[in-house]
Design a protein around this motif. Structure first.
Motif, PDB file in Angstrom:
ATOM      1  N   ASN A  46       0.812  -1.220   0.000  1.00  0.00           N
ATOM      2  CA  ASN A  46       0.000   0.000   0.000  1.00  0.00           C
ATOM      3  C   ASN A  46       0.851   1.278   0.000  1.00  0.00           C
ATOM      4  N   ARG A  47       2.040   1.207  -0.584  1.00  0.00           N
ATOM      5  CA  ARG A  47       2.901   2.385  -0.665  1.00  0.00           C
ATOM      6  C   ARG A  47       3.315   2.677  -2.105  1.00  0.00           C
ATOM      7  N   PRO A  48       2.425   3.298  -2.893  1.00  0.00           N
ATOM      8  CA  PRO A  48       2.815   3.634  -4.264  1.00  0.00           C
ATOM      9  C   PRO A  48       3.959   4.654  -4.248  1.00  0.00           C
ATOM     10  N   GLN A  49       4.883   4.486  -5.179  1.00  0.00           N
ATOM     11  CA  GLN A  49       6.025   5.389  -5.300  1.00  0.00           C
ATOM     12  C   GLN A  49       5.744   6.427  -6.395  1.00  0.00           C
ATOM     13  N   GLU A  50       6.698   7.309  -6.601  1.00  0.00           N
ATOM     14  CA  GLU A  50       6.572   8.295  -7.677  1.00  0.00           C
ATOM     15  C   GLU A  50       6.743   7.636  -9.044  1.00  0.00           C
ATOM     16  N   LEU A  51       7.234   6.421  -9.059  1.00  0.00           N
ATOM     17  CA  LEU A  51       7.509   5.710 -10.309  1.00  0.00           C
ATOM     18  C   LEU A  51       6.259   5.028 -10.856  1.00  0.00           C
ATOM     19  N   ASN A  52       6.271   4.803 -12.179  1.00  0.00           N
ATOM     20  CA  ASN A  52       5.261   3.946 -12.795  1.00  0.00           C
ATOM     21  C   ASN A  52       5.970   2.951 -13.705  1.00  0.00           C
ATOM     22  N   LEU A  53       5.213   2.033 -14.274  1.00  0.00           N
ATOM     23  CA  LEU A  53       5.825   0.974 -15.078  1.00  0.00           C
ATOM     24  C   LEU A  53       6.584   1.542 -16.276  1.00  0.00           C
ATOM     25  N   PRO A  74       1.140   1.845 -11.241  1.00  0.00           N
ATOM     26  CA  PRO A  74       2.059   2.321 -10.202  1.00  0.00           C
ATOM     27  C   PRO A  74       3.076   1.253  -9.804  1.00  0.00           C
ATOM     28  N   ILE A  75       4.200   1.734  -9.293  1.00  0.00           N
ATOM     29  CA  ILE A  75       5.216   0.874  -8.696  1.00  0.00           C
ATOM     30  C   ILE A  75       5.171   1.135  -7.188  1.00  0.00           C
ATOM     31  N   TYR A  76       5.108   0.076  -6.411  1.00  0.00           N
ATOM     32  CA  TYR A  76       5.000   0.193  -4.957  1.00  0.00           C
ATOM     33  C   TYR A  76       6.361  -0.019  -4.312  1.00  0.00           C
ATOM     34  N   GLY A  77       6.568   0.634  -3.173  1.00  0.00           N
ATOM     35  CA  GLY A  77       7.749   0.378  -2.362  1.00  0.00           C
ATOM     36  C   GLY A  77       7.479  -0.867  -1.532  1.00  0.00           C
ATOM     37  N   GLY A  78       8.091  -1.974  -1.911  1.00  0.00           N
ATOM     38  CA  GLY A  78       7.798  -3.252  -1.271  1.00  0.00           C
ATOM     39  C   GLY A  78       8.486  -3.449   0.063  1.00  0.00           C
ATOM     40  N   GLY A  79       9.480  -2.606   0.360  1.00  0.00           N
ATOM     41  CA  GLY A  79      10.217  -2.725   1.611  1.00  0.00           C
ATOM     42  C   GLY A  79      11.632  -2.214   1.429  1.00  0.00           C
ATOM     43  N   PRO A  80      12.380  -2.150   2.525  1.00  0.00           N
ATOM     44  CA  PRO A  80      13.693  -1.505   2.491  1.00  0.00           C
ATOM     45  C   PRO A  80      14.847  -2.370   1.993  1.00  0.00           C
ATOM     46  N   VAL A  81      14.605  -3.647   1.655  1.00  0.00           N
ATOM     47  CA  VAL A  81      15.672  -4.549   1.226  1.00  0.00           C
ATOM     48  C   VAL A  81      15.660  -4.682  -0.304  1.00  0.00           C
ATOM     49  N   GLN A  82      16.846  -4.610  -0.910  1.00  0.00           N
ATOM     50  CA  GLN A  82      16.998  -4.755  -2.371  1.00  0.00           C
ATOM     51  C   GLN A  82      15.999  -3.897  -3.142  1.00  0.00           C
ATOM     52  N   THR A  83      16.056  -2.588  -2.913  1.00  0.00           N
ATOM     53  CA  THR A  83      15.070  -1.686  -3.502  1.00  0.00           C
ATOM     54  C   THR A  83      15.238  -1.504  -5.008  1.00  0.00           C
ATOM     55  N   ASP A  84      16.252  -2.120  -5.580  1.00  0.00           N
ATOM     56  CA  ASP A  84      16.415  -2.080  -7.037  1.00  0.00           C
ATOM     57  C   ASP A  84      15.851  -3.340  -7.688  1.00  0.00           C
ATOM     58  N   ARG A  85      15.309  -4.240  -6.907  1.00  0.00           N
ATOM     59  CA  ARG A  85      14.816  -5.514  -7.435  1.00  0.00           C
ATOM     60  C   ARG A  85      13.298  -5.505  -7.487  1.00  0.00           C
ATOM     61  N   ILE A 128       3.104  -4.410  -8.602  1.00  0.00           N
ATOM     62  CA  ILE A 128       4.545  -4.419  -8.826  1.00  0.00           C
ATOM     63  C   ILE A 128       5.229  -3.637  -7.709  1.00  0.00           C
ATOM     64  N   THR A 129       6.219  -4.267  -7.069  1.00  0.00           N
ATOM     65  CA  THR A 129       6.978  -3.575  -6.037  1.00  0.00           C
ATOM     66  C   THR A 129       8.461  -3.552  -6.391  1.00  0.00           C
ATOM     67  N   LEU A 130       9.134  -2.555  -5.839  1.00  0.00           N
ATOM     68  CA  LEU A 130      10.595  -2.553  -5.810  1.00  0.00           C
ATOM     69  C   LEU A 130      10.985  -2.748  -4.358  1.00  0.00           C
ATOM     70  N   GLY A 131      11.829  -3.741  -4.108  1.00  0.00           N
ATOM     71  CA  GLY A 131      12.261  -4.028  -2.755  1.00  0.00           C
ATOM     72  C   GLY A 131      11.296  -4.935  -2.019  1.00  0.00           C
ATOM     73  N   TYR A 132      11.766  -5.405  -0.858  1.00  0.00           N
ATOM     74  CA  TYR A 132      10.928  -6.262  -0.018  1.00  0.00           C
ATOM     75  C   TYR A 132      11.274  -6.028   1.448  1.00  0.00           C
ATOM     76  N   ALA A 133      10.449  -6.580   2.295  1.00  0.00           N
ATOM     77  CA  ALA A 133      10.679  -6.535   3.739  1.00  0.00           C
ATOM     78  C   ALA A 133      11.226  -7.887   4.165  1.00  0.00           C
TER      79      ALA A 133
END
Length: 189
Positions: A46-53, A74-85, A128-133
């Motif tokens: 539930n954290r959309p980022q400024e990025l899109n696909l 939208p691209i979501y911030g999936g968490g603070p680990v591996q935020t480029d993945r 779609i997320t970038l990163g994970y928890a």
């Protein structure tokens, strides 16, 4: 006394309690992808980022103009680990180069799923997320014992059928909880 298997939370939602102090997780709803004795992995949904696909595709396929429709994904911030993945949650069905079935929902981590979505051939619903928890062994259990999280059953309608700002409250409502009525002061009457 015999060993009792801890109850693992794979394929459940984690609801951040209002007093959650960690800014990575304050007011988040997290889908638990994996939870074992060695740790846990989840995706904040539930954290959309400024990025899109379209932004992501410009990096991955700079020679191909992304379809305009990709600007609406939208691209979501999936968490603070591996935020480029990247991680893509979608209903089970089509599989891609790297797809794991999680019980009615799939997680794909290969670029081909992004290209399929862009080309209109991918899953009809996706997140779609970038990163994970990530949690080390025992860490999530300790946070649960400290009342940092509520847990509730996974619900695909919350993940795919609602706007991101509605998801946290809807998951709490599954438990009969109104988060706005809970104080963010832990331990004060």
């Amino acid at each position: 006394m015999k060993n009792v298997d801890p109850s693992y939370l794979k394929h459940q939602f984690l609801i951040a309690m209002p007093h959650m102090a960690d800014p990575n997780f304050a007011q988040t709803l997290t889908y638990i992808v994996e939870h074992t004795a060695s740790g846990a992995m989840g995706l904040v949904v539930n954290r959309p980022q400024e990025l899109n696909l379209a932004d992501i595709l410009e990096q991955l396929r700079p020679d191909i103009e992304p379809p305009a429709s990709c600007q609406l994904i939208p691209i979501y911030g999936g968490g603070p680990v591996q935020t480029d993945r990247g991680f893509v949650l979608h209903p089970s069905g089509p599989t891609y180069q790297a797809t794991v079935e999680l019980g009615g929902i799939s997680l794909s981590t290969s670029q081909d799923v992004l290209f399929a979505i862009a080309d209109g051939l991918g899953p009809k619903q996706s997140l779609i997320t970038l990163g994970y928890a990530g949690w080390e062994a025992g860490q999530l259990e300790a946070e649960l014992a400290d009342n940092a999280w509520l847990t509730c059953p996974f619900d695909a309608d919350i993940l795919f059928g609602m706007d991101s700002e509605q998801r946290l409250g809807a998951a709490a409502a599954l438990l009969g909880v109104n988060l706005s009525l809970l104080t963010n002061q832990a331990g004060h009457a």
